[in-house]
Design a protein around this motif. Structure first.
Motif, mmCIF file in Angstrom:
data_model
loop_
_atom_site.group_PDB
_atom_site.id
_atom_site.type_symbol
_atom_site.label_atom_id
_atom_site.label_comp_id
_atom_site.label_asym_id
_atom_site.label_seq_id
_atom_site.Cartn_x
_atom_site.Cartn_y
_atom_site.Cartn_z
ATOM 1 N N THR A 158 -8.859 0.898 9.382
ATOM 2 C CA THR A 158 -8.727 -0.510 8.998
ATOM 3 C C THR A 158 -7.954 -1.310 10.041
ATOM 4 N N SER B 120 -4.743 -5.824 2.403
ATOM 5 C CA SER B 120 -3.765 -5.258 1.475
ATOM 6 C C SER B 120 -3.858 -3.738 1.436
ATOM 7 N N LYS B 121 -5.070 -3.196 1.480
ATOM 8 C CA LYS B 121 -5.230 -1.740 1.491
ATOM 9 C C LYS B 121 -4.672 -1.144 2.769
ATOM 10 N N TRP C 150 -7.882 1.666 -6.902
ATOM 11 C CA TRP C 150 -8.835 1.973 -5.839
ATOM 12 C C TRP C 150 -8.791 3.446 -5.431
ATOM 13 N N LEU C 151 -7.598 3.968 -5.143
ATOM 14 C CA LEU C 151 -7.490 5.341 -4.653
ATOM 15 C C LEU C 151 -7.930 6.350 -5.712
ATOM 16 N N PHE D 56 -3.343 -0.473 -5.592
ATOM 17 C CA PHE D 56 -3.993 0.337 -4.557
ATOM 18 C C PHE D 56 -4.126 1.793 -4.994
ATOM 19 N N SER D 57 -3.031 2.387 -5.496
ATOM 20 C CA SER D 57 -3.043 3.817 -5.812
ATOM 21 C C SER D 57 -3.704 4.119 -7.149
ATOM 22 N N LEU E 90 -14.643 -2.120 1.626
ATOM 23 C CA LEU E 90 -13.301 -2.493 1.196
ATOM 24 C C LEU E 90 -13.191 -3.988 0.907
#
Length: 572
Positions: free
Chosen positions: A180, A217-218, A330-331, A326-327, A212
């Protein structure tokens, strides 16, 4: 006091936007069930709750705290506490901000705690925030005298990550940040002006391609977790880091130093990262250099925060809700990582810090742990004294089996371990991730110092009272070159030592009888270094080593030619 009839409409003066991009809209508290800001602005009919006097008082408290530079995190906690309390009051038709409603609300929470729906610590935190809220509104604190306090006996400190956990998390985070950041730095403005719901980047991992959204932010979230792993800093320190100053120290080492204020401890800590000969992954510096490029591209102003994100050209600091999104969303949704006990595995800053604590105390002791974490002894004992539960259980099982075998065979602990075929203890397996390659005096390293070649050294050492079961590491500096277990690390310190060793060998020519005598001893070594090692060393490392030679000279181990005399095949 202003006229309250104006409060039926949404008021800008009751809306507070904090530095952490969180909003506290006190307009919501004026209506039953605290409707959203969007619903209020849409002029929908919402029942007025008749608590405007206290909400105006709450507004004055916000204004006073912000003007005095008070804690915005505390304001956010008070707002959330008021919102949850008022929603409960409206649901059960209690009168807000009265002694009866406080007692009933806390009774409801106590019942939930006894049912194990929430922890005692969660109840204690909620009660404390409610007390602070009533104090801010200048309401009697005596109303809480009949509210019980539950023991904080169910608090669970964060677990350290196991080695298996880190093998899953770190490669994923490194790959995400690397890919990224490469895309972002090609055209930063494009990604910064993109809407958060627009797919702008792609991520390739294990034969899958992920599109994405909110990519910046990721990227910063991955960088935050990696920085937590490399520095063992806690979240409050990471979130408050300003972009560091660059400091050049002797022998051209580059260090970055970043001050951070810890509010609860009321002290400033210094977070430092740099290239040095300590056993920290060498790619940590390349990661940090890339992070600095990204940070400058997002916000080049002086004293800006190191970790910031941006979408729709709106720059905002990274915070815990962003990391959680995020965690947890998405993750977890895309990768479904599981730990050894089949639980969801997610990156958590506190767990990285706990991992660093366990590694430091295992390899360097309590004093190094205290210095590294910069925490008081009581904090270390409370939060950092336990490791990973699964590893602890495995270690307990190892000890029980070894003690049982000792009692049966009347043997030593080492003999019992060997009889049970326990090659490596659980704690050693879990923590060996931070055990570096064994350094050799010739500038190389060994990835198997206690292998087959160490047996000859151990056999010879028995005459020197070597205890049973103990072994010496292989120490044949000449046979290292060409050995499959030799590892050359491209660091200034190691290459400096290697070239000093080579130069010392070449200088020893005058000590030999003739050229043939010299070649018999060292020709193969010098040829191997020149043909197999030096061509693979980066030019940047070689340039720094040359500077080190000019400023300091040879490595202390290889100052004189006589240092290589014990290594000769044919005596000199």
């Amino acid at each position: 006091m202003s006229n309250f009839h104006n409060l039926y409409n949404w008021q800008e003066s009751l809306y507070f936007k904090l530095n952490n991009t969180k909003n506290c809209d006190l307009n919501r508290l004026l209506h039953l069930h605290c409707p959203s800001t969007k619903a209020l602005k849409a002029n929908k009919n919402h029942a007025f709750a008749q608590r405007e006097t206290l909400i105006i008082r709450f507004q004055e408290y916000f204004n006073r705290t912000l003007s005095e530079g008070g804690s915005q995190a505390q304001l956010l906690n008070l707002f959330y506490s008021a919102q949850i309390y008022l929603k409960w009051v409206d649901k059960y038709q209690e009168e807000a901000f009265t002694k009866t409603s406080v007692e009933q609300y806390c009774k409801h929470l106590v019942i939930r705690a006894r049912r194990k729906e929430i922890k005692n610590t969660s109840f204690s935190k909620t009660r404390a925030h409610l007390v602070s809220l009533f104090q801010a509104l200048e309401l009697p604190l005596q109303w809480f005298h009949d509210v019980p306090s539950l023991p904080k006996n169910d608090a669970e400190p964060f677990e350290a990550y196991s080695r298996t956990d880190l093998k899953q998390l770190l490669p994923l985070l490194r790959a995400l940040f690397k890919q990224t950041s490469e895309q972002f730095l090609t055209e930063p403005e494009k990604y910064m002006r993109a809407h958060k719901n627009t797919s702008t980047m792609s991520f390739h991992y294990k034969n899958h391609i992920y599109q994405l959204r909110c990519a910046v932010s990721k990227m910063i979230a991955a960088a935050t977790y990696l920085l937590a792993f490399y520095t063992y800093a806690n979240s409050s320190v990471l979130f408050s880091l300003t972009r560091p100053q660059r400091i050049t120290v002797p022998i051209q080492e580059i260090w970055y130093t970043m001050p951070a204020f810890k509010r609860r401890a009321f002290k400033i800590v210094q977070l430092e990262i740099g290239a040095h000969d300590m056993y920290i992954p060498k790619y940590a510096m390349s990661f940090f250099d890339r992070l600095l490029e990204v940070s400058i591209a997002i916000d080049s102003s002086d004293d800006s925060l190191l970790l910031q994100t941006c979408h729709s050209n709106q720059i905002s600091p990274i915070d815990q809700p962003m990391l959680s999104a995020f965690s947890r969303k998405w993750l977890s949704k895309n990768f479904k990582l599981m730990d050894e006990r089949n639980r969801d595995l997610r990156p958590v800053i506190s767990r990285f810090r706990k991992t660093g604590s366990q590694l430091s105390i295992y390899h360097q002791g309590n004093i190094a742990q205290g210095i590294l974490l910069d925490s008081a002894p009581n904090v270390l004992n409370k939060h950092y004294a336990t490791g990973n539960k699964l590893n602890n259980q495995g270690m307990t099982q190892d000890v029980a089996l070894i003690r049982q075998e000792q009692a049966i065979s009347k043997s030593s602990a080492k003999s019992a371990q060997k009889a049970l075929n326990i090659d490596i203890l659980t704690v050693e397996e879990a923590l060996r991730i931070n055990i570096p390659l064994n350094s050799s005096a010739n500038g190389g390293r060994c990835n198997n110092p206690f292998g087959e070649k160490s047996k000859s050294f151990s056999h010879k050492a028995k005459r020197h009272l070597l205890n049973e079961g103990e072994r010496l590491a292989c120490a044949d500096l000449i046979k290292c070159f060409g050995c499959p277990h030799q590892v050359i690390v491209q660091s200034v310190e190691d290459i400096w030592c290697l070239l000093s060793f080579k130069e010392c060998i070449e200088e020893s020519l005058y000590m030999h009888l003739d050229a043939y005598h010299y070649k018999s001893n060292f020709k193969e070594i010098v040829d191997f270094i020149e043909n197999n090692i030096l061509p693979k060393i980066s030019k940047q490392i070689m340039k720094q080593v040359e500077i080190q030679f000019d400023e300091i000279g040879r490595h202390p181990l290889w100052q004189e030619a006589g240092s290589v005399r014990p290594l000769t095949k044919i005596p000199v």
